[in-house]
Design a protein around this motif. Sequence first.
Motif, PDB file in Angstrom:
ATOM      1  N   LEU A 170      -3.864   3.033  -5.103  1.00 32.92           N
ATOM      2  CA  LEU A 170      -3.879   1.575  -5.020  1.00 32.92           C
ATOM      3  C   LEU A 170      -2.678   1.037  -5.790  1.00 32.92           C
ATOM      4  CD1 LEU A 170      -5.469  -1.186  -4.538  1.00 32.92           C
ATOM      5  CD2 LEU A 170      -6.534  -0.753  -6.770  1.00 32.92           C
ATOM      6  N   ASN A 171      -2.074  -0.037  -5.286  1.00 31.19           N
ATOM      7  CA  ASN A 171      -1.033  -0.727  -6.041  1.00 31.19           C
ATOM      8  C   ASN A 171      -1.470  -2.155  -6.330  1.00 31.19           C
ATOM      9  OD1 ASN A 171       1.451   1.077  -6.345  1.00 31.19           O
ATOM     10  ND2 ASN A 171       0.920   1.353  -4.188  1.00 31.19           N
ATOM     11  N   ILE A 172      -1.284  -2.569  -7.572  1.00 29.12           N
ATOM     12  CA  ILE A 172      -1.658  -3.914  -8.020  1.00 29.12           C
ATOM     13  C   ILE A 172      -0.404  -4.621  -8.503  1.00 29.12           C
ATOM     14  CG2 ILE A 172      -3.023  -5.252  -9.675  1.00 29.12           C
ATOM     15  CD1 ILE A 172      -5.054  -2.985  -9.738  1.00 29.12           C
ATOM     16  N   MET A 173      -0.142  -5.816  -7.969  1.00 29.10           N
ATOM     17  CA  MET A 173       1.075  -6.559  -8.338  1.00 29.10           C
ATOM     18  C   MET A 173       0.745  -8.006  -8.658  1.00 29.10           C
ATOM     19  SD  MET A 173       3.914  -5.229  -5.603  1.00 29.10           S
ATOM     20  CE  MET A 173       2.867  -5.329  -4.155  1.00 29.10           C
ATOM     21  N   ALA A 174       1.220  -8.477  -9.802  1.00 28.79           N
ATOM     22  CA  ALA A 174       1.130  -9.891 -10.160  1.00 28.79           C
ATOM     23  C   ALA A 174       2.409 -10.569  -9.680  1.00 28.79           C
ATOM     24  CB  ALA A 174       0.964 -10.043 -11.666  1.00 28.79           C
ATOM     25  N   CYS A 175       2.263 -11.518  -8.769  1.00 26.78           N
ATOM     26  CA  CYS A 175       3.417 -12.216  -8.190  1.00 26.78           C
ATOM     27  C   CYS A 175       3.495 -13.605  -8.802  1.00 26.78           C
ATOM     28  CB  CYS A 175       3.269 -12.282  -6.673  1.00 26.78           C
ATOM     29  SG  CYS A 175       3.031 -10.653  -5.921  1.00 26.78           S
ATOM     30  N   GLU A 176       4.018 -13.664 -10.014  1.00 23.30           N
ATOM     31  CA  GLU A 176       3.999 -14.890 -10.808  1.00 23.30           C
ATOM     32  C   GLU A 176       5.400 -15.226 -11.317  1.00 23.30           C
ATOM     33  OE1 GLU A 176       1.050 -16.207 -10.852  1.00 23.30           O
ATOM     34  OE2 GLU A 176      -0.297 -14.512 -10.524  1.00 23.30           O
ATOM     35  N   ASN A 177       5.578 -16.482 -11.732  1.00 19.80           N
ATOM     36  CA  ASN A 177       6.829 -16.895 -12.364  1.00 19.80           C
ATOM     37  C   ASN A 177       6.787 -16.552 -13.853  1.00 19.80           C
ATOM     38  OD1 ASN A 177       8.422 -17.892 -10.316  1.00 19.80           O
ATOM     39  ND2 ASN A 177       7.564 -19.937 -10.407  1.00 19.80           N
ATOM     40  N   ALA A 178       6.860 -15.285 -14.152  1.00 15.23           N
ATOM     41  CA  ALA A 178       6.823 -14.840 -15.550  1.00 15.23           C
ATOM     42  C   ALA A 178       7.485 -13.474 -15.636  1.00 15.23           C
ATOM     43  CB  ALA A 178       5.375 -14.753 -16.041  1.00 15.23           C
ATOM     44  N   LEU A 179       7.997 -13.157 -16.815  1.00 18.98           N
ATOM     45  CA  LEU A 179       8.649 -11.864 -17.027  1.00 18.98           C
ATOM     46  C   LEU A 179       7.600 -10.760 -17.074  1.00 18.98           C
ATOM     47  CD1 LEU A 179      11.150 -12.946 -19.817  1.00 18.98           C
ATOM     48  CD2 LEU A 179      11.775 -12.241 -17.516  1.00 18.98           C
ATOM     49  N   PHE A 180       7.745  -9.757 -16.212  1.00 20.64           N
ATOM     50  CA  PHE A 180       6.887  -8.567 -16.212  1.00 20.64           C
ATOM     51  C   PHE A 180       5.402  -8.935 -16.235  1.00 20.64           C
ATOM     52  CE2 PHE A 180      11.006  -7.340 -17.930  1.00 20.64           C
ATOM     53  CZ  PHE A 180      11.348  -6.357 -17.017  1.00 20.64           C
ATOM     54  N   ALA A 181       5.018  -9.797 -15.286  1.00 21.48           N
ATOM     55  CA  ALA A 181       3.643 -10.305 -15.214  1.00 21.48           C
ATOM     56  C   ALA A 181       2.631  -9.202 -14.924  1.00 21.48           C
ATOM     57  CB  ALA A 181       3.554 -11.398 -14.154  1.00 21.48           C
ATOM     58  N   THR A 182       3.036  -8.198 -14.124  1.00 26.44           N
ATOM     59  CA  THR A 182       2.086  -7.118 -13.806  1.00 26.44           C
ATOM     60  C   THR A 182       1.710  -6.348 -15.068  1.00 26.44           C
ATOM     61  OG1 THR A 182       3.070  -6.925 -11.597  1.00 26.44           O
ATOM     62  CG2 THR A 182       1.634  -5.144 -12.298  1.00 26.44           C
ATOM     63  N   ASN A 183       2.629  -6.230 -16.024  1.00 29.46           N
ATOM     64  CA  ASN A 183       2.300  -5.574 -17.297  1.00 29.46           C
ATOM     65  C   ASN A 183       1.174  -6.307 -18.022  1.00 29.46           C
ATOM     66  OD1 ASN A 183       4.336  -3.798 -16.744  1.00 29.46           O
ATOM     67  ND2 ASN A 183       5.721  -4.485 -18.352  1.00 29.46           N
ATOM     68  N   ILE A 184       1.206  -7.646 -17.970  1.00 32.30           N
ATOM     69  CA  ILE A 184       0.156  -8.457 -18.603  1.00 32.30           C
ATOM     70  C   ILE A 184      -1.192  -8.123 -17.968  1.00 32.30           C
ATOM     71  CG2 ILE A 184      -0.693 -10.815 -18.994  1.00 32.30           C
ATOM     72  CD1 ILE A 184       2.286 -11.735 -18.799  1.00 32.30           C
ATOM     73  N   LEU A 185      -1.191  -8.036 -16.638  1.00 28.81           N
ATOM     74  CA  LEU A 185      -2.415  -7.734 -15.901  1.00 28.81           C
ATOM     75  C   LEU A 185      -2.926  -6.326 -16.233  1.00 28.81           C
ATOM     76  CD1 LEU A 185      -4.328  -8.930 -13.750  1.00 28.81           C
ATOM     77  CD2 LEU A 185      -2.840  -7.946 -12.002  1.00 28.81           C
TER      78      LEU A 185
END
Length: 388
Positions: free
Chosen positions: A116-131
């Motif tokens: 599975l791949n999970i991606m945060a598509c947000e206006n923020a630096l390295f948002a997927t890391n936060i998730l």
Amino acid sequence: MLKAVHFGAGNIGRGFIGYLLYKSGYEITFVDISKELVESINNYKSYNVIILKDNVEKEEVKDIKAIHIEDEENLSKAIVDADIITTSVGANNLKNIGEKLRNYLKVRKANIDKPLNIMACENALFATNILKNSILEKEDKDFIEYVNRKIGFPNTAVDRIVPNVDIKKELPIDVAVEDFYEWDIEKKAIIGDLNIKGAELVDDLEPYIERKLFLLNGAHATTAYLGYLKGYKYIYEAIEDDFIRNVVSGMQEEASLALSKRHNIKIDNLREYSIKVIKRFKNSYLEDEVVRVGREPTRKLSVNDRLMMPAKLCYENGVMPKFILYGIAAGFLFDYKEDPQACKIQDDIKNFGLEKTISKITGLEENSDLLHEIVKKYKELKETFKKR
């Protein structure tokens, strides 16, 4: 058929991420907090993406469904079956989404072994890391090992202007978007295959994220705050103002010089990108209101965001970023009454003073050169434009 779960069924979710996933052959399930929106999606089962340009185009996204975020039973099934999970919920909401995903991923672990791949598509630096960090927080070794082995967390850089434009729609969930889009995905973090039409897999994402954050988002915010000060309603009106356009072009040049040094990017490539951004702002079909683009100024003026980050980079390289500082100063003059963050900033300025408020939001020391320059620009702009 490949299955995608997308958190956030708003304009970006439907008009950008969901649109490209659909074009790539995914069956899409949206997840949202709005019961009304979830009901509408399940009622219509499709929507139109209206592309705003000289010859307006319309593309249909079909066979969609939606789940309310509190519908645990159906959401759990959707997460178990998913091949990809994406978000466009706002960076401030990622921690909550991660905490919810954690339990559903444990159900998935017990039921299925596919990647599975999970991606945060947000206006923020390295948002997927936060998730990812919120999913793994305080978890046991067995779960962490499973996540690292079976789930990819690629960071992304996403770019498409999706304004609240007043346009005739066939369905209430139709969405209008600009013609341009860009979706860059961190190649090395992908697990298994990931094929999304229109997305680019890149080896080093950081330059793409910062280029977009500084030269597009920073320029957009600067246009909005100065446009608001000068009484313009729309971005396309504000960017035609000579003073505003000169400041925006100047801040892009300052940010480009900092980016060029930081990432060894050719300055001409960054200038070319900046020119394209200005052209996009001039698109009158978008009818993008300055108060929409300027909203949530506390976030946009914070230390690691679109204006303060390039300002600090410039300063560290021996350049006083006078044009970027105009944008920051204008942000502290953004007193739109329907924006809670803007109102709080104005209250703080009254109660604690300008210097303390700037320091609190930007993270700058009160005695720093950058803060003193912001104060000067603030007073200059206030004197010049607040008499309207």
